[in-house]
Design a protein around this motif. Structure first.
Motif, PDB file in Angstrom:
ATOM      1  N   TYR A 217      30.033  41.230  44.213  1.00  0.00           N
ATOM      2  CA  TYR A 217      29.632  42.157  43.158  1.00  0.00           C
ATOM      3  C   TYR A 217      28.120  42.084  42.994  1.00  0.00           C
ATOM      4  CZ  TYR A 217      34.532  42.145  41.643  1.00  0.00           C
ATOM      5  OH  TYR A 217      35.884  42.256  41.583  1.00  0.00           O
TER       6      TYR A 217
ATOM      7  N   GLN B 148      45.133  42.026  34.015  1.00  0.00           N
ATOM      8  CA  GLN B 148      44.842  41.219  32.823  1.00  0.00           C
ATOM      9  C   GLN B 148      44.790  42.093  31.573  1.00  0.00           C
ATOM     10  OE1 GLN B 148      41.685  38.552  34.138  1.00  0.00           O
ATOM     11  NE2 GLN B 148      42.572  36.881  32.957  1.00  0.00           N
TER      12      GLN B 148
ATOM     13  N   HIS C 162      46.965  30.016  34.322  1.00  0.00           N
ATOM     14  CA  HIS C 162      46.373  28.755  33.868  1.00  0.00           C
ATOM     15  C   HIS C 162      47.470  27.841  33.328  1.00  0.00           C
ATOM     16  CE1 HIS C 162      42.102  29.873  34.170  1.00  0.00           C
ATOM     17  NE2 HIS C 162      42.445  31.063  33.711  1.00  0.00           N
TER      18      HIS C 162
ATOM     19  N   SER D   2      38.254  29.668  35.277  1.00  0.00           N
ATOM     20  CA  SER D   2      37.812  31.013  34.929  1.00  0.00           C
ATOM     21  C   SER D   2      36.611  31.389  35.789  1.00  0.00           C
ATOM     22  CB  SER D   2      37.444  31.037  33.447  1.00  0.00           C
ATOM     23  OG  SER D   2      36.995  32.315  33.099  1.00  0.00           O
ATOM     24  N   GLY D   3      36.656  32.575  36.386  1.00  0.00           N
ATOM     25  CA  GLY D   3      35.549  33.027  37.233  1.00  0.00           C
ATOM     26  C   GLY D   3      35.665  32.608  38.686  1.00  0.00           C
TER      27      GLY D   3
ATOM     28  N   GLY E  30      37.734  33.727  40.851  1.00  0.00           N
ATOM     29  CA  GLY E  30      38.032  34.858  41.737  1.00  0.00           C
ATOM     30  C   GLY E  30      39.496  35.288  41.774  1.00  0.00           C
ATOM     31  N   LYS E  31      40.320  34.755  40.884  1.00  0.00           N
ATOM     32  CA  LYS E  31      41.765  35.049  40.921  1.00  0.00           C
ATOM     33  C   LYS E  31      42.044  36.546  40.734  1.00  0.00           C
ATOM     34  CE  LYS E  31      42.577  32.275  37.425  1.00  0.00           C
ATOM     35  NZ  LYS E  31      41.180  31.869  37.141  1.00  0.00           N
ATOM     36  N   SER E  32      41.470  37.132  39.683  1.00  0.00           N
ATOM     37  CA  SER E  32      41.744  38.550  39.411  1.00  0.00           C
ATOM     38  C   SER E  32      41.197  39.427  40.529  1.00  0.00           C
ATOM     39  CB  SER E  32      41.118  38.972  38.083  1.00  0.00           C
ATOM     40  OG  SER E  32      41.717  38.281  37.017  1.00  0.00           O
ATOM     41  N   THR E  33      40.021  39.068  41.045  1.00  0.00           N
ATOM     42  CA  THR E  33      39.442  39.830  42.157  1.00  0.00           C
ATOM     43  C   THR E  33      40.373  39.787  43.363  1.00  0.00           C
ATOM     44  OG1 THR E  33      37.256  39.187  41.360  1.00  0.00           O
ATOM     45  CG2 THR E  33      37.385  40.073  43.592  1.00  0.00           C
TER      46      THR E  33
HETATM   47  N1  LIG Z   1      33.261  44.322  38.148  1.00  0.00           N
HETATM   48  C1  LIG Z   1      32.525  43.209  38.255  1.00  0.00           C
HETATM   49  N2  LIG Z   1      31.178  43.272  38.330  1.00  0.00           N
HETATM   50  C2  LIG Z   1      30.420  42.172  38.470  1.00  0.00           C
HETATM   51  N3  LIG Z   1      30.930  40.905  38.531  1.00  0.00           N
HETATM   52  C3  LIG Z   1      32.276  40.779  38.460  1.00  0.00           C
HETATM   53  C4  LIG Z   1      33.146  41.917  38.319  1.00  0.00           C
HETATM   54  N4  LIG Z   1      34.429  41.467  38.267  1.00  0.00           N
HETATM   55  C5  LIG Z   1      34.369  40.136  38.364  1.00  0.00           C
HETATM   56  N5  LIG Z   1      33.087  39.705  38.494  1.00  0.00           N
HETATM   57  C6  LIG Z   1      32.631  38.308  38.690  1.00  0.00           C
HETATM   58  O1  LIG Z   1      33.316  37.789  39.806  1.00  0.00           O
HETATM   59  C7  LIG Z   1      33.716  36.428  39.589  1.00  0.00           C
HETATM   60  C8  LIG Z   1      35.223  36.305  39.717  1.00  0.00           C
HETATM   61  O2  LIG Z   1      35.826  37.001  38.642  1.00  0.00           O
HETATM   62  P1  LIG Z   1      37.405  37.064  38.428  1.00  0.00           P
HETATM   63  O3  LIG Z   1      37.653  38.031  37.336  1.00  0.00           O
HETATM   64  O4  LIG Z   1      38.047  37.337  39.749  1.00  0.00           O
HETATM   65  O5  LIG Z   1      37.727  35.546  37.978  1.00  0.00           O
HETATM   66  P2  LIG Z   1      39.121  34.889  37.475  1.00  0.00           P
HETATM   67  O6  LIG Z   1      39.378  33.703  38.331  1.00  0.00           O
HETATM   68  O7  LIG Z   1      40.170  35.946  37.407  1.00  0.00           O
HETATM   69  O8  LIG Z   1      38.752  34.382  36.002  1.00  0.00           O
HETATM   70  P3  LIG Z   1      39.682  34.284  34.657  1.00  0.00           P
HETATM   71  O9  LIG Z   1      40.513  33.024  34.801  1.00  0.00           O
HETATM   72  O10 LIG Z   1      38.665  34.182  33.565  1.00  0.00           O
HETATM   73  O11 LIG Z   1      40.499  35.536  34.555  1.00  0.00           O
HETATM   74  C9  LIG Z   1      33.185  36.056  38.196  1.00  0.00           C
HETATM   75  O12 LIG Z   1      31.947  35.413  38.369  1.00  0.00           O
HETATM   76  C10 LIG Z   1      33.005  37.408  37.521  1.00  0.00           C
HETATM   77  O13 LIG Z   1      31.983  37.357  36.563  1.00  0.00           O
END
Ligand SMILES: Nc1ncnc2c1ncn2[C@@H]1O[C@H](COP(=O)(O)OP(=O)(O)OP(=O)(O)O)[C@@H](O)[C@H]1O
Ligand SMILES: [Mg+2]
Length: 220
Positions: A13, A92, A198, A42-43, A45-48
């Motif tokens: 990103y 989410q 989590h 958190s952060g 990359g799971k949701s990505t």
């Molecule tokens: N649309 C976006 N634009 C810029 N950065 C993003 C975007 N989506 C996610 N990120 C960044 O990418 C990284 C991974 O984010 P992601 O949402 O995949 O984390 P996660 O493991 O799902 O966290 P959580 O447990 O908080 O849900 C984080 O640093 C987040 O800030």
């Protein structure tokens, strides 16, 4: 044949000059009847990862195969068609259409998947403890109720693969146990479930737990 296979996924990103490397070379597969948990801070990359697996986001590198069919770098129409046929998806946030009631959201999902089974809606709502909110609109629901309604929508078409982002994040212990029962029931029916969580209770029922950190799997 695996239901889903990911090969060397990368996702970056950019915000101004800042680059976040959300996925850095992730490969995985999920087989029929498997429950796979994705965990990590958190952060990490799971949701990505889940968004790239379901074709809601395009990875910047690598590709995803769903039941033998490539979803990555295909037209939006084809990606949507694969999603409707194969997946139940719980994100989410933003799982419900705001102008439709809970029941109408479920009916729409069934319609998109070509299923007409009105009798099933009541048992779905019972499974997620939402019978009393069947005719509620999304903005009238609590956070936990909205998550459970989203889950009912995601499983409405009895998908071969449920991809759920923290399905029990906002629910109490009793509801979590009921949802865990539902996931086990899917497994007995040969259906697969991939979720980010989590919750230790949730990762405890998984056949495999994939641990993420800084965009990578750390159990590789
Ligand atoms: N649309 C976006 N634009 C810029 N950065 C993003 C975007 N989506 C996610 N990120 C960044 O990418 C990284 C991974 O984010 P992601 O949402 O995949 O984390 P996660 O493991 O799902 O966290 P959580 O447990 O908080 O849900 C984080 O640093 C987040 O800030
Ligand atoms: Mg997330």
């Amino acid at each position: 044949m695996p239901l889903i296979e990911a090969h060397e996924l990368y996702r970056f990103y950019h915000v101004g000059d800042d680059e976040t490397r959300a996925l850095r070379g992730i490969s995985l597969s999920v087989g029929p009847g498997e429950i796979v948990a994705v965990t990590g801070p958190s952060g990490s990359g799971k949701s990505t990862l889940l968004s790239c697996l379901t074709g809601l986001e395009e990875p910047d590198g690598g590709y995803v195969i769903v039941a033998g069919e490539r979803i990555t770098r295909r037209s939006e129409a084809l990606r949507a068609s694969i999603r409707a046929r194969r997946f139940g998806i719980l994100q989410q946030t933003h799982n419900l259409l705001a102008h439709l009631t809970v029941t109408e959201n479920i009916e729409l999902q069934m319609h998109l998947a070509g299923i007409a089974n009105a009798g099933q809606i009541e048992s779905l709502l019972t499974a997620v403890d939402l019978l009393h909110r069947a005719y509620g609109y999304p903005n009238e629901l609590s956070g936990g109720e909205a998550t459970r309604a989203g889950l009912a929508v995601a499983v409405a078409a009895d998908p071969i693969l449920l991809v759920a982002d923290e399905p029990t994040a906002e629910v109490d212990r009793e509801t979590e146990l009921r949802l865990i029962d539902h996931f086990k029931q899917r497994r007995r029916a040969g259906k697969s479930t991939l979720f980010a969580t989590h919750s230790e209770a949730m990762s405890g029922i998984a056949d495999r737990v994939l641990k993420m950190r800084d965009g990578k799997l750390i159990n590789d």
